[in-house]
Design an enzyme around this catalytic site. Structure first.
Site, PDB file in Angstrom:
ATOM      1  N   HIS A 151       5.149  -7.235   0.005  1.00  0.00           N
ATOM      2  CA  HIS A 151       4.972  -8.570  -0.547  1.00  0.00           C
ATOM      3  C   HIS A 151       5.780  -8.771  -1.833  1.00  0.00           C
ATOM      4  O   HIS A 151       6.226  -7.810  -2.465  1.00  0.00           O
ATOM      5  CB  HIS A 151       3.484  -8.799  -0.860  1.00  0.00           C
ATOM      6  CG  HIS A 151       2.592  -8.646   0.332  1.00  0.00           C
ATOM      7  ND1 HIS A 151       2.040  -9.727   0.997  1.00  0.00           N
ATOM      8  CD2 HIS A 151       2.149  -7.541   0.995  1.00  0.00           C
ATOM      9  CE1 HIS A 151       1.306  -9.292   2.011  1.00  0.00           C
ATOM     10  NE2 HIS A 151       1.352  -7.972   2.029  1.00  0.00           N
ATOM     11  N   SER A 196       8.184   5.136   5.421  1.00  0.00           N
ATOM     12  CA  SER A 196       9.239   4.368   4.785  1.00  0.00           C
ATOM     13  C   SER A 196       9.008   4.278   3.278  1.00  0.00           C
ATOM     14  O   SER A 196       7.959   4.668   2.774  1.00  0.00           O
ATOM     15  CB  SER A 196       9.320   2.977   5.404  1.00  0.00           C
ATOM     16  OG  SER A 196       8.035   2.506   5.734  1.00  0.00           O
ATOM     17  N   ASP A 246       0.868  -1.170   0.000  1.00  0.00           N
ATOM     18  CA  ASP A 246       0.000   0.000   0.000  1.00  0.00           C
ATOM     19  C   ASP A 246       0.910   1.226   0.000  1.00  0.00           C
ATOM     20  O   ASP A 246       1.736   1.388   0.917  1.00  0.00           O
ATOM     21  CB  ASP A 246      -0.868   0.038   1.262  1.00  0.00           C
ATOM     22  CG  ASP A 246      -1.982  -0.998   1.250  1.00  0.00           C
ATOM     23  OD1 ASP A 246      -1.930  -1.929   0.427  1.00  0.00           O
ATOM     24  OD2 ASP A 246      -2.902  -0.866   2.077  1.00  0.00           O
TER      25      ASP A 246
END
Length: 306
Positions: free
Chosen positions: A177, A263, A121
């Protein structure tokens, strides 16, 4: 005040709705003090921009007393708690909630092998073809791939390839992921600084990506060639945690997560392996980040390999 004029507002495009969103900057007053104020920037560089402070702050966010921050954080940033793996009362600290998992099927990765899915995301920018000098533009400057990877030899693999930059805000889902099935090598840690990765900070310190601590993973993808995953830490990031086991990994599998703080992820691709979606290319040319969720399509396999 600093001698450099900084952008005062940050906007991004919500891809699903087409709406331009004004970004709520997490800890905005503090961030502006540290990066827009001359004396604040000095204090930040000498006292706060170091491993010890960020480690201590991360440990503080592990304490049970920080649980009181969770409800306020959820309300302010309108986090969808229906997606979280656990009820809010089950998170023993703010850091536990920050690095939360989501319920199964909250993020779906297509099984179509020619589709490249977003690994996290985030607000993204895409770079379909890097220059011969292997540089990634960052605001008013650029960062060389060799500096980013901390390895000139490895950088040559991605010469004139493509790049994907994913910026995670503190209130985003902070696990990332694998976007394809393939073989992942062990992650390599690169020591560095602890700058914020917010655009406010990037406007002040343009080479943050090559200054901050980061981890590099070489990933031999089944459908998109060799990909370098680069997780870049930031101010108050306690740790970058890798949860995968080196070897064969699968599309959609969790690779790891960031602990407390904003981040960034950067993915590098070999030449001729990926075609990013047209809308993302156009918005990136305009300098407008686009918000996507993990599993969303952001590109396709280049059927004509160069």
């Amino acid at each position: 005040m600093t001698s450099k004029t900084l952008k005062t507002e940050i906007y991004y495009l919500e891809r699903q709705t087409g709406e331009i969103i004004y970004e709520q900057i997490f800890a905005e007053k503090t961030l502006r003090l540290l990066y827009e104020n001359y004396f604040g920037f000095i204090v930040f560089n000498y006292l706060l921009n170091n491993k010890t402070f960020c480690w201590l702050y991360g440990k503080y966010q592990d304490l049970p007393l920080t649980r009181s921050q969770i409800n306020k954080f959820v309300r302010r940033y309108q986090i969808d708690i229906k997606e979280t793996e656990l009820p809010l009362k089950n998170y023993h600290s703010f850091n536990a909630f920050f690095s939360r998992r989501l319920k199964p099927n909250a993020r779906i990765f297509t099984t179509e092998s020619n589709i490249f899915c977003a690994p996290a995301d985030s607000r993204i920018l895409v770079y379909p073809k890097l220059t011969a000098e292997t540089q990634i533009p960052v605001k008013s400057s650029s960062v060389t791939i060799a500096e980013l990877l901390n390895c000139e030899k490895l950088a040559q693999i991605y010469r004139q390839g493509s790049a994907l930059c994913l910026r995670l805000a503190p209130y985003d889902y902070h696990r990332f992921h694998f976007s394809d099935t393939g073989k992942a090598l062990p992650a390599k840690y690169i020591q560095g600084k602890y700058h914020s990765v917010n655009p406010l900070a990037l406007a002040k310190v343009c080479n943050i990506f090559s200054l901050n601590k980061r981890m590099v993973t070489e990933f031999i993808s089944n459908n998109f060639g060799r990909i370098a995953y680069i997780e870049i830490g930031a101010f108050t990031i306690g740790s970058i945690i890798q949860t995968y086991t080196p070897g064969i990994v699968y599309k959609g599998q969790e690779k790891g997560y960031f602990q407390y703080g904003g981040s960034t992820l950067v993915l590098l691709f070999q030449p001729g392996t990926i075609c990013f979606d047209d809308d993302l290319i156009q918005h990136s040319l305009e300098g407008l980040e686009v918000y996507v969720q993990a599993g969303n399509q952001i590109g396709k396999k280049n059927q004509i390999q160069s």
